[in-house]
Scaffold this motif. Structure first.
Motif, PDB file in Angstrom:
ATOM      1  N   SER A  51       0.808  -1.230   0.000  1.00  0.00           N
ATOM      2  CA  SER A  51       0.000   0.000   0.000  1.00  0.00           C
ATOM      3  C   SER A  51       0.838   1.276   0.000  1.00  0.00           C
ATOM      4  CB  SER A  51      -0.965  -0.012   1.187  1.00  0.00           C
ATOM      5  OG  SER A  51      -1.891  -1.065   1.057  1.00  0.00           O
ATOM      6  N   PRO A  52       1.864   1.402   0.866  1.00  0.00           N
ATOM      7  CA  PRO A  52       2.666   2.632   0.837  1.00  0.00           C
ATOM      8  C   PRO A  52       3.521   2.772  -0.423  1.00  0.00           C
ATOM      9  CG  PRO A  52       2.901   1.471   2.941  1.00  0.00           C
ATOM     10  CD  PRO A  52       2.257   0.531   1.988  1.00  0.00           C
ATOM     11  N   MET A  53       3.633   1.694  -1.222  1.00  0.00           N
ATOM     12  CA  MET A  53       4.504   1.700  -2.395  1.00  0.00           C
ATOM     13  C   MET A  53       3.755   1.899  -3.707  1.00  0.00           C
ATOM     14  SD  MET A  53       7.609   0.964  -1.225  1.00  0.00           S
ATOM     15  CE  MET A  53       7.478   1.720   0.384  1.00  0.00           C
ATOM     16  N   VAL A  54       2.421   1.984  -3.656  1.00  0.00           N
ATOM     17  CA  VAL A  54       1.630   2.006  -4.887  1.00  0.00           C
ATOM     18  C   VAL A  54       2.013   3.173  -5.784  1.00  0.00           C
ATOM     19  CG1 VAL A  54      -0.700   2.348  -5.805  1.00  0.00           C
ATOM     20  CG2 VAL A  54      -0.318   0.706  -3.972  1.00  0.00           C
ATOM     21  N   ALA A  55       2.209   4.363  -5.214  1.00  0.00           N
ATOM     22  CA  ALA A  55       2.556   5.539  -6.032  1.00  0.00           C
ATOM     23  C   ALA A  55       3.886   5.327  -6.753  1.00  0.00           C
ATOM     24  CB  ALA A  55       2.616   6.785  -5.153  1.00  0.00           C
ATOM     25  N   GLU A  56       4.864   4.733  -6.081  1.00  0.00           N
ATOM     26  CA  GLU A  56       6.162   4.488  -6.709  1.00  0.00           C
ATOM     27  C   GLU A  56       6.061   3.431  -7.796  1.00  0.00           C
ATOM     28  OE1 GLU A  56       9.647   4.270  -4.181  1.00  0.00           O
ATOM     29  OE2 GLU A  56       8.434   4.948  -2.498  1.00  0.00           O
ATOM     30  N   ILE A  57       5.261   2.387  -7.552  1.00  0.00           N
ATOM     31  CA  ILE A  57       5.058   1.356  -8.570  1.00  0.00           C
ATOM     32  C   ILE A  57       4.378   1.968  -9.792  1.00  0.00           C
ATOM     33  CG2 ILE A  57       3.888  -0.819  -9.083  1.00  0.00           C
ATOM     34  CD1 ILE A  57       4.131  -1.500  -6.083  1.00  0.00           C
ATOM     35  N   GLN A  58       3.389   2.812  -9.545  1.00  0.00           N
ATOM     36  CA  GLN A  58       2.679   3.488 -10.630  1.00  0.00           C
ATOM     37  C   GLN A  58       3.644   4.321 -11.470  1.00  0.00           C
ATOM     38  OE1 GLN A  58      -0.466   6.013  -9.230  1.00  0.00           O
ATOM     39  NE2 GLN A  58      -1.171   6.582 -11.271  1.00  0.00           N
ATOM     40  N   HIS A  59       4.532   5.042 -10.810  1.00  0.00           N
ATOM     41  CA  HIS A  59       5.520   5.875 -11.517  1.00  0.00           C
ATOM     42  C   HIS A  59       6.502   5.009 -12.298  1.00  0.00           C
ATOM     43  CE1 HIS A  59       8.234   9.224 -12.317  1.00  0.00           C
ATOM     44  NE2 HIS A  59       9.223   8.483 -11.838  1.00  0.00           N
ATOM     45  N   ILE A  71      -3.402  -3.605  -8.249  1.00  0.00           N
ATOM     46  CA  ILE A  71      -2.302  -4.211  -7.488  1.00  0.00           C
ATOM     47  C   ILE A  71      -2.809  -4.721  -6.141  1.00  0.00           C
ATOM     48  CG2 ILE A  71      -0.068  -3.757  -6.374  1.00  0.00           C
ATOM     49  CD1 ILE A  71       0.408  -1.633  -8.547  1.00  0.00           C
ATOM     50  N   THR A  72      -3.753  -4.005  -5.545  1.00  0.00           N
ATOM     51  CA  THR A  72      -4.308  -4.450  -4.269  1.00  0.00           C
ATOM     52  C   THR A  72      -5.587  -5.275  -4.455  1.00  0.00           C
ATOM     53  OG1 THR A  72      -5.453  -2.322  -4.085  1.00  0.00           O
ATOM     54  CG2 THR A  72      -3.346  -2.541  -2.954  1.00  0.00           C
ATOM     55  N   SER A 117       8.875  -6.061 -14.636  1.00  0.00           N
ATOM     56  CA  SER A 117       7.923  -6.318 -15.702  1.00  0.00           C
ATOM     57  C   SER A 117       6.507  -6.139 -15.153  1.00  0.00           C
ATOM     58  CB  SER A 117       8.096  -7.744 -16.241  1.00  0.00           C
ATOM     59  OG  SER A 117       6.951  -8.190 -16.916  1.00  0.00           O
ATOM     60  N   VAL A 118       5.647  -5.471 -15.932  1.00  0.00           N
ATOM     61  CA  VAL A 118       4.256  -5.305 -15.505  1.00  0.00           C
ATOM     62  C   VAL A 118       3.567  -6.661 -15.424  1.00  0.00           C
ATOM     63  CG1 VAL A 118       2.024  -4.324 -16.122  1.00  0.00           C
ATOM     64  CG2 VAL A 118       4.096  -2.978 -16.458  1.00  0.00           C
ATOM     65  N   ALA A 119       3.876  -7.543 -16.396  1.00  0.00           N
ATOM     66  CA  ALA A 119       3.273  -8.885 -16.380  1.00  0.00           C
ATOM     67  C   ALA A 119       3.669  -9.635 -15.110  1.00  0.00           C
ATOM     68  CB  ALA A 119       3.705  -9.669 -17.621  1.00  0.00           C
TER      69      ALA A 119
END
Length: 425
Positions: A51-59, A71-72, A117-119
């Motif tokens: 949860s705290p990492m979603v913004a970084e993963i999105q970027h 993701i969640t 990788s997104v996959a």
């Protein structure tokens, strides 16, 4: 054959001879409790850590807001998909080996999720969801088998441990990112170590089960070994047609929907009403902390009651009260709402899991009910965050989603009234 401390495997070599108890030195209760606690720590940690990492993963991957939400959502959805498969696995391979395999698969899913990788990201989410589904269904039956006289209390222990793992993971994700220096990938990947530790701690239970099976096998040519009847292996006929099973499933499912919806949106609701985002995060973290108390205490109370109807309705009423405060006075009543919702959400989780062991009279039955209730529960729960977000976008505010959640709290009360009856499947 089920193995419990109350009923060890027995072998009869000839008619009329005394049964020979088979015990393993690895069957020490402290080892078993340690294994259960470490497995339970893994059952929510890798979900909360992201949860705290979603913004970084999105970027990193250039994901849209909807794709980031998956993701969640994907692990929750696949917890529902994977749950019905677990009773077959436990019957074929034994609960001990299934739990060990699920923990190892969970660790592999955690590592798969951080590959570039997104996959791989979404594939890891699927693997994690299925592995947690197997653990969700396996653990109630195992607790019922190993602690037949204290099943509700032990349910409180492992449900509390799950929430402790989630709280710990949410709080440590950012510090781990800074400490390890590898970005969000290193932080999220590090939780695979916890899965490995749990697998090592669980290994003695696998060896114990193997020793019990070996001891129960024919010892010599001409002998006629027969195992003691395993009442714990009795399945439930027509469970999907049982009103009681559906009441338990709806209690768990709609309670989980309320939880996951507020997990996704509570800080945003508070911030949209003018609260500082930092304080909104603290309110949300406090609510999660209070859940630990509810998850521990409510199953203890449930185990001491003949009927849990009043307890189930109380949890639903507290959910409704907390949502009402959030609706009427979101900022002035934020801390009050967080406290009430923490008790209600943690207590509902613990009570839902306790129902699985209290409403069944066999280990196989507990696995079946766990499979059904968690399949229904997580499929229902997965719709909560998406549905609330869609209603918010459609109406431009949070009044309609919160009002609908109030209605759903009333449905939880009705389901809990039925689920809390003093009867078994």
């Amino acid at each position: 054959m089920a193995v419990t401390r109350a009923q060890q495997p027995v072998v009869t070599t000839t008619a009329g001879s005394a049964p020979l108890p088979v015990r393993s030195r690895l069957a020490h209760p402290a080892l078993l409790l340690t294994g259960i606690v470490l497995v339970a720590l893994n059952m929510r940690a890798c979900l909360a850590a992201v949860s705290p990492m979603v913004a970084e993963i999105q970027h990193t991957f250039g994901l849209s807001a909807t794709a980031s939400g998956l993701i969640t959502t994907v692990p929750v959805l696949f917890q529902g998909v994977g749950a019905p498969l677990t009773p077959r696995l436990t019957r074929r391979f034994g609960t001990e080996r299934v739990v060990l395999g699920a923990v190892l698969v969970l660790g592999a899913g955690v590592l798969l999720r951080v590959l570039p990788s997104v996959a791989a990201l979404y594939a890891g989410c699927v693997v994690i969801g299925v592995a947690i589904a197997v653990l969700n269904v396996s653990m109630p039956g195992l607790v019922k088998r190993e602690f037949p006289g204290r099943a509700a209390a032990m349910t409180g222990v492992y449900s509390t441990t799950m929430l402790v793992g989630a709280t710990m993971a949410a709080g440590l994700s950012v510090p781990l990112e800074h400490a390890l220096g590898g970005g969000w990938q290193a932080s999220l990947g590090s939780w695979s170590v916890l899965a490995l530790v749990a697998a090592v701690a669980w290994l003695p239970q696998v060896l114990r089960a193997r020793a019990a099976r070996t001891a129960a096998a024919p010892a010599a040519p001409g002998a006629s070994p027969t195992a003691a009847p395993a009442a714990s292996a009795r399945p439930i006929e027509g469970i999907w047609r049982s009103p009681l099973a559906w009441q338990i499933s709806l209690f768990m499912g709609i309670s989980s929907l309320l939880v996951y919806t507020l997990v996704a949106w509570m800080p945003t609701i508070l911030a949209d009403h003018g609260m500082d985002r930092g304080e909104a995060g603290l309110v949300f973290a406090f609510s999660n902390l209070v859940q630990v108390a509810g998850a521990f205490l409510v199953p203890l109370f449930a185990g001491r009651m003949t009927s849990q109807r009043a307890l189930a309705v109380s949890m639903a009423a507290l959910n409704g009260l907390g949502i009402a405060v959030l609706l009427i006075a979101p900022v002035p009543g934020a801390w009050v709402s967080a406290t009430i919702l923490g008790v209600a959400q943690g207590g509902s989780l613990g009570l839902g899991l306790a129902f699985i062991v209290l409403r069944t009279d066999s280990v196989a039955g507990a696995a079946q009910l766990g499979g059904m209730s968690q399949a229904v529960g997580y499929l229902v729960a997965a719709a909560g965050p998406v549905g609330a977000g869609a209603l918010h976008q459609l109406t431009g505010g949070w009044t309609t989603p919160l009002a609908l959640m109030l209605v759903l709290a009333a449905v939880v009360a009705a389901a809990g009234w039925g689920a809390g009856r003093n009867r078994t499947l």
